[in-house]
Every structure is written in structure tokens, then in C-alpha cells.
Design an enzyme around this catalytic site. Structure first.
Site, PDB file in Angstrom:
ATOM      1  N   TRP A   1      33.183  56.516 -38.703  1.00 40.62           N
ATOM      2  CA  TRP A   1      32.842  57.849 -38.567  1.00 40.62           C
ATOM      3  C   TRP A   1      32.683  58.202 -37.177  1.00 40.62           C
ATOM      4  O   TRP A   1      32.321  57.274 -36.382  1.00 40.62           O
ATOM      5  CB  TRP A   1      31.313  58.340 -39.569  1.00 40.62           C
ATOM      6  CG  TRP A   1      30.361  57.442 -39.051  1.00 40.62           C
ATOM      7  CD1 TRP A   1      29.764  56.347 -39.738  1.00 40.62           C
ATOM      8  CD2 TRP A   1      29.411  57.749 -37.910  1.00 40.62           C
ATOM      9  NE1 TRP A   1      28.622  56.000 -39.130  1.00 40.62           N
ATOM     10  CE2 TRP A   1      28.226  56.808 -37.863  1.00 40.62           C
ATOM     11  CE3 TRP A   1      29.515  58.504 -37.092  1.00 40.62           C
ATOM     12  CZ2 TRP A   1      27.285  56.980 -36.998  1.00 40.62           C
ATOM     13  CZ3 TRP A   1      28.450  58.889 -36.028  1.00 40.62           C
ATOM     14  CH2 TRP A   1      27.201  57.777 -36.322  1.00 40.62           C
TER      15      TRP A   1
ATOM     16  N   GLU B   1      18.135  55.494 -28.920  1.00 40.78           N
ATOM     17  CA  GLU B   1      19.753  55.236 -29.157  1.00 40.78           C
ATOM     18  C   GLU B   1      20.414  55.270 -27.775  1.00 40.78           C
ATOM     19  O   GLU B   1      21.450  54.638 -27.537  1.00 40.78           O
ATOM     20  CB  GLU B   1      20.479  55.861 -30.374  1.00 40.78           C
ATOM     21  CG  GLU B   1      19.720  55.578 -31.380  1.00 40.78           C
ATOM     22  CD  GLU B   1      20.176  54.391 -32.126  1.00 40.78           C
ATOM     23  OE1 GLU B   1      21.101  53.784 -31.701  1.00 40.78           O
ATOM     24  OE2 GLU B   1      20.056  53.857 -33.273  1.00 40.78           O
TER      25      GLU B   1
ATOM     26  N   GLU C   1      27.161  51.436 -31.433  1.00 36.71           N
ATOM     27  CA  GLU C   1      26.031  51.991 -31.262  1.00 36.71           C
ATOM     28  C   GLU C   1      26.070  53.403 -30.610  1.00 36.71           C
ATOM     29  O   GLU C   1      25.432  54.163 -30.582  1.00 36.71           O
ATOM     30  CB  GLU C   1      25.130  51.056 -30.676  1.00 36.71           C
ATOM     31  CG  GLU C   1      24.816  49.980 -31.332  1.00 36.71           C
ATOM     32  CD  GLU C   1      23.646  50.036 -32.197  1.00 36.71           C
ATOM     33  OE1 GLU C   1      22.953  51.064 -31.993  1.00 36.71           O
ATOM     34  OE2 GLU C   1      23.440  49.445 -33.099  1.00 36.71           O
TER      35      GLU C   1
ATOM     36  N   HIS D   1      25.867  56.851 -32.134  1.00 33.49           N
ATOM     37  CA  HIS D   1      24.448  57.316 -32.911  1.00 33.49           C
ATOM     38  C   HIS D   1      23.616  58.369 -31.831  1.00 33.49           C
ATOM     39  O   HIS D   1      23.224  59.436 -32.526  1.00 33.49           O
ATOM     40  CB  HIS D   1      23.581  55.860 -32.993  1.00 33.49           C
ATOM     41  CG  HIS D   1      24.058  55.058 -33.968  1.00 33.49           C
ATOM     42  ND1 HIS D   1      23.585  53.853 -33.961  1.00 33.49           N
ATOM     43  CD2 HIS D   1      25.411  54.766 -34.575  1.00 33.49           C
ATOM     44  CE1 HIS D   1      24.341  53.007 -34.807  1.00 33.49           C
ATOM     45  NE2 HIS D   1      25.359  53.745 -35.382  1.00 33.49           N
TER      46      HIS D   1
ATOM     47  N   GLU E   1      17.157  44.871 -35.129  1.00 27.39           N
ATOM     48  CA  GLU E   1      18.367  45.810 -35.995  1.00 27.39           C
ATOM     49  C   GLU E   1      17.869  45.974 -37.171  1.00 27.39           C
ATOM     50  O   GLU E   1      18.153  47.166 -37.780  1.00 27.39           O
ATOM     51  CB  GLU E   1      19.533  44.923 -35.910  1.00 27.39           C
ATOM     52  CG  GLU E   1      20.250  44.907 -34.607  1.00 27.39           C
ATOM     53  CD  GLU E   1      20.968  46.353 -34.202  1.00 27.39           C
ATOM     54  OE1 GLU E   1      20.867  47.172 -34.787  1.00 27.39           O
ATOM     55  OE2 GLU E   1      21.921  46.160 -33.236  1.00 27.39           O
TER      56      GLU E   1
ATOM     57  N   THR F   1      15.409  48.882 -36.992  1.00 24.45           N
ATOM     58  CA  THR F   1      16.238  50.122 -36.838  1.00 24.45           C
ATOM     59  C   THR F   1      16.701  50.786 -38.217  1.00 24.45           C
ATOM     60  O   THR F   1      16.604  51.822 -38.475  1.00 24.45           O
ATOM     61  CB  THR F   1      17.301  49.999 -35.851  1.00 24.45           C
ATOM     62  OG1 THR F   1      16.734  49.339 -34.611  1.00 24.45           O
ATOM     63  CG2 THR F   1      17.935  51.290 -35.450  1.00 24.45           C
TER      64      THR F   1
ATOM     65  N   ASP G   1      25.102  51.423 -40.239  1.00 23.85           N
ATOM     66  CA  ASP G   1      25.845  50.560 -38.899  1.00 23.85           C
ATOM     67  C   ASP G   1      24.697  49.626 -38.632  1.00 23.85           C
ATOM     68  O   ASP G   1      25.027  48.526 -38.294  1.00 23.85           O
ATOM     69  CB  ASP G   1      25.961  51.706 -37.844  1.00 23.85           C
ATOM     70  CG  ASP G   1      27.389  52.319 -38.012  1.00 23.85           C
ATOM     71  OD1 ASP G   1      28.108  51.878 -38.591  1.00 23.85           O
ATOM     72  OD2 ASP G   1      27.484  53.336 -37.009  1.00 23.85           O
ATOM     73  N   GLU G   2      23.546  50.140 -38.470  1.00 27.90           N
ATOM     74  CA  GLU G   2      22.489  48.912 -38.119  1.00 27.90           C
ATOM     75  C   GLU G   2      22.315  47.853 -39.047  1.00 27.90           C
ATOM     76  O   GLU G   2      21.933  46.696 -38.754  1.00 27.90           O
ATOM     77  CB  GLU G   2      20.970  49.629 -37.864  1.00 27.90           C
ATOM     78  CG  GLU G   2      21.246  50.802 -37.133  1.00 27.90           C
ATOM     79  CD  GLU G   2      21.291  50.728 -35.754  1.00 27.90           C
ATOM     80  OE1 GLU G   2      21.454  49.291 -35.443  1.00 27.90           O
ATOM     81  OE2 GLU G   2      21.184  51.484 -34.838  1.00 27.90           O
TER      82      GLU G   2
ATOM     83  N   HIS H   1      24.922  45.391 -38.241  1.00 28.28           N
ATOM     84  CA  HIS H   1      24.808  44.776 -36.820  1.00 28.28           C
ATOM     85  C   HIS H   1      23.549  43.804 -37.132  1.00 28.28           C
ATOM     86  O   HIS H   1      23.479  42.632 -36.733  1.00 28.28           O
ATOM     87  CB  HIS H   1      24.276  45.705 -35.897  1.00 28.28           C
ATOM     88  CG  HIS H   1      25.331  46.836 -35.650  1.00 28.28           C
ATOM     89  ND1 HIS H   1      25.097  47.860 -34.870  1.00 28.28           N
ATOM     90  CD2 HIS H   1      26.669  46.708 -35.842  1.00 28.28           C
ATOM     91  CE1 HIS H   1      26.217  48.386 -34.812  1.00 28.28           C
ATOM     92  NE2 HIS H   1      27.303  47.769 -35.191  1.00 28.28           N
TER      93      HIS H   1
END
Length: 386
Positions: A81, A126, A164, A167, A217, A220, A249-250, A253
Site C-alpha cells: 500500500w 516513525e 517503514e 508509515h 517491532e 510497535t 507491516d510491523e 518485520h
């Protein structure tokens, strides 16, 4: 990425009681917009390049493994995205674009001020991404030696940074369009934070660094999941989707970093166990712990207190993450450790319950002191309960 004296996170964290990891709330009178000195530099002992040189060969030997097990956790750019997917489309005719902005502003009207404080803190964390990439690239055994190295460790760092980067871009633009926050003070805070850097105590050591990122991570991820939930409750389903997409996403990761430590526990168990214990004794500090807005030298602590109060990130989350990692890495069942490894194994495996017990006592003290308020420059110096 955010983080938090007790974790982060990314996104949010708390100030631990000395030696234990529990937290306490500092009570103070409302803070006015009076210039104060910047936060003091960390008093942590500055240790560098603590990994024995021969250990670098382990990371060299794991390059094929990293290519097969870590890099696949990245997503192709075409499948990621992008911020514009969630924002008013500036390519539309002016009237349509402005209508979309008005709809966004209407949605955000119901979001509480304390929620926005936490969202701003997460966004600022971020946005300090240049610092985090710098930290990866001063880490022995995995640094990007040329700026475009084909090493899988370097490829991961660059691609992780690229993922990242979306974000902070998205959260900042959304907050800007909402009209609810003071963008000048937010932008100053970002500049101060990047200029201040960070001190997480990783000693240029990838064992310590990957322990930190595994924990951070996941912290987060937890934080963004909770901001998604609260956005939905506050009547903004688009912001809820934004925070949920960042959380996803986090999570990817987190999976990468947890896998790396899991592998190190397998190939070098004593060094891995000692590193986990060493990092937790230092406490996992949020990467934004040097946050400053030109006014409040304790800004990070105050932001973390609000995050704690509204349930975005709490000491119980810290203990949950610790216990999750202990189980995932099977630390309690680890055998054949040397003396220092066994000592750290006992410390780490018993730390979660200890944190919970100490935090219960800290919470009881806080209840007796009652609710206090602080002024946040990000919110035009409105008083926010902590």
C-alpha cells in the site's frame, strides 16, 4: 518504530523503576509553553563494537539462510500500500478534493485529544527513520558497506527502511489534513529528535541489535493495533484501517527479527542467551526516548504516560512481549549453556512475573495520587489528563 522507555514502540513506552522494569508515573503541575533546556544526554555508558571479531563470521555464514528466510518477508513494491491509497486524491478536480478533505476533517472531530497525543507521538517516532537506518548501518557484521551492497543483511536494511518510510508519511499527512494538531510544534519535534539521535545500548553488536528490534517491532505492532481499535471506536474507520495496515507491516518485520534471534539461539546459544539478558537488563528503550519539542524536556515520558492511560501501550504489554519471546525462542528449555548463559536464562525467564508484580504496586500508588494534567504543544497547549 516506536518505542518507550519500557519498550514502544515505535511507538510508546514507560520509565522503568531502577533495576526492575516496572514503571511509575511522575506527577507534575501543568506544563506551560515556556522554553526549557533540551533533554539531558543519556547517562548510559557508551560501549562500542562489543561483538568479538570472530563472531562476525557467524553472520557471514548465515547470508544464504537470511536470503531464504528473512528477505521473503519483504513485500514487492507493487504489492505494498502507499499513503495516497488512504488520503484525499489531489489529482481530482479541486472541489472533489476539498470535499474529501472536509469528510476527513468531519471523521476526526470525534477523536479524543489524548488519542491524538499518542498518534502524534507514534508519528514522530516513525518519522525519525533516518536515525534507525543509521543504527543498522553502524552495526558490525551486517552493515551496508557501500550503500548498495548485495549482502542480504544490507538488502534487508534498505528495504525495511523503504517499507517503514510510508508509515510516518501517511500519519503526518493525515494529521496535517485533520486540522486538529499543531504541525509547527510537531515538525520541530521531529527535527529535534533526528538531531538528537538515539541511545539503545546495542554497542554496534548485531546480537544486541536484533534482540532490540525483535522486541521493539512487536511493541510497535501492539501499539498500532490499539490505535486502530481506538480510531474505530472514535468514529474514524479510515484511520483505523491506516493504523491496522501499519500494524501489519510491523508484524512482518517482527517475524523477521524474531527469526534471526531464533536462528542465533540455535547456532550460538550461549552468546545469544547472554545478549538477550544483557539487553533486557538495560531495558528496551523506545527509539524516540530523546524526544523534545523545544519546551518540555520530559516530553517522551509525558507522551508515554498518556499512551499508558488510554491503553495503547502499557507495562503489561511489555511483560506480554517478553513472555511471548521467551516462549518463541524456547529459552526455558535451552540446555548446554555456560555459567553466564545460565545466569541470564534464569533472569530473563523470571522477569515477566516480576515486572507485573512491581507494576501492580506502582499502579496502586498512582491511584492514590489521582489524575493530573499536562499541556502538550502538539495540541496547541491544551491540558491532557495522564
Amino acid at each position: 518504530m516506536q518505542t518507550l522507555a519500557l519498550t514502544n514502540l515505535t511507538s510508546t513506552a514507560f520509565t522503568p523503576l531502577a533495576g526492575d522494569g516496572a514503571t511509575t508515573r511522575r506527577r507534575s503541575q501543568p506544563i506551560s509553553a515556556i522554553r526549557s533546556p533540551p533533554p539531558r544526554p543519556s547517562r548510559r555508558e557508551q560501549i562500542t563494537h562489543s561483538m568479538p571479531p570472530e563472531k562476525a563470521e557467524i553472520f557471514k555464514s548465515l547470508e544464504s539462510w537470511a536470503s531464504e528466510n528473512v528477505l521473503p518477508l519483504l513485500k514487492p513494491v507493487e504489492k505494498c500500500w502507499q499513503p495516497i491509497d488512504f488520503l484525499p486524491d489531489p489529482a481530482k478536480p479541486v472541489d472533489e478534493f476539498l470535499d474529501e478533505v472536509r469528510v476527513l476533517r468531519d471523521r476526526t472531530k470525534g477523536l479524543p485529544d489524548d488519542y491524538l497525543v499518542v498518534l502524534v507521538g507514534d508519528m514522530i517516532t516513525e518519522d525519525a527513520l533516518p536515525t534507525y537506518q543509521t543504527m543498522m548501518n553502524i552495526t558490525d557484521g551486517i552493515r551496508d558497506e557501500t550503500g548498495s551492497s548485495p549482502s542480504p543483511w544490507a538488502v534487508w536494511t534498505r528495504a525495511w527502511t523503504a517499507e517503514e518510510n510510508r508509515h510516518g508519511d501517511l500519519l503526518r499527512t493525515y494529521l496535517y489534513l485533520s486540522g486538529r494538531v499543531d504541525m509547527l510544534m510537531i515538525e520541530r519535534t521531529v527535527q529535534y529528535l533526528i538531531g538528537a539521535g538515539m541511545d539503545i545500548g546495542s554497542e554496534n553488536n548485531p546480537y544486541l541489535g536484533f534482540v532490540y528490534t525483535s522486541f521493539q517491532e512487536r511493541a510497535t505492532f501492539v501499539s498500532h493495533c490499539n490505535t486502530a481499535r481506538l480510531a474505530k471506536e472514535g468514529g474514524d474507520p479510515i484511520l483505523a484501517k491506516i493504523c491496522g495496515s501499519i500494524a501489519a507491516d510491523e508484524k512482518r518485520h517482527e517475524n523477521a527479527y524474531v527469526k534471526i534471534i531464533e536462528k542465533l539461539v540455535g547456532v550460538d546459544p550461549n552468546e545469544a542467551m547472554v545478549s538477550i539478558g544483557k539487553m533486557l537488563r538495560k531495558k528496551i528503550s523506545m527509539p524516540a526516548h530523546l524526544m523534545y519539542d523545544g519546551q518540555d524536556p520530559d516530553l517522551f515520558e509525558h507522551f508515554a504516560l498518556v499512551a499508558h492511560r488510554i491503553g495503547v501501550y502499557t507495562p503489561n504489554d511489555y511483560a506480554d512481549i517478553l513472555e511471548f519471546l521467551v516462549g518463541r525462542w524456547r529459552l526455558e528449555k535451552l540446555e548446554g549453556l555456560e555459567g553466564d548463559g545460565r545466569r541470564e536464562q534464569e533472569f530473563v525467564c523470571n522477569l515477566g512475573p516480576r515486572i507485573r508484580k512491581l507494576q501492580e504496586r506502582a499502579d496502586e500508588r498512582s491511584k492514590k495520587e489521582g489524575v493530573q494534567s499536562l499541556k502538550f504543544s502538539w495540541m496547541f497547549n491544551k491540558e491532557i489528563s495522564i
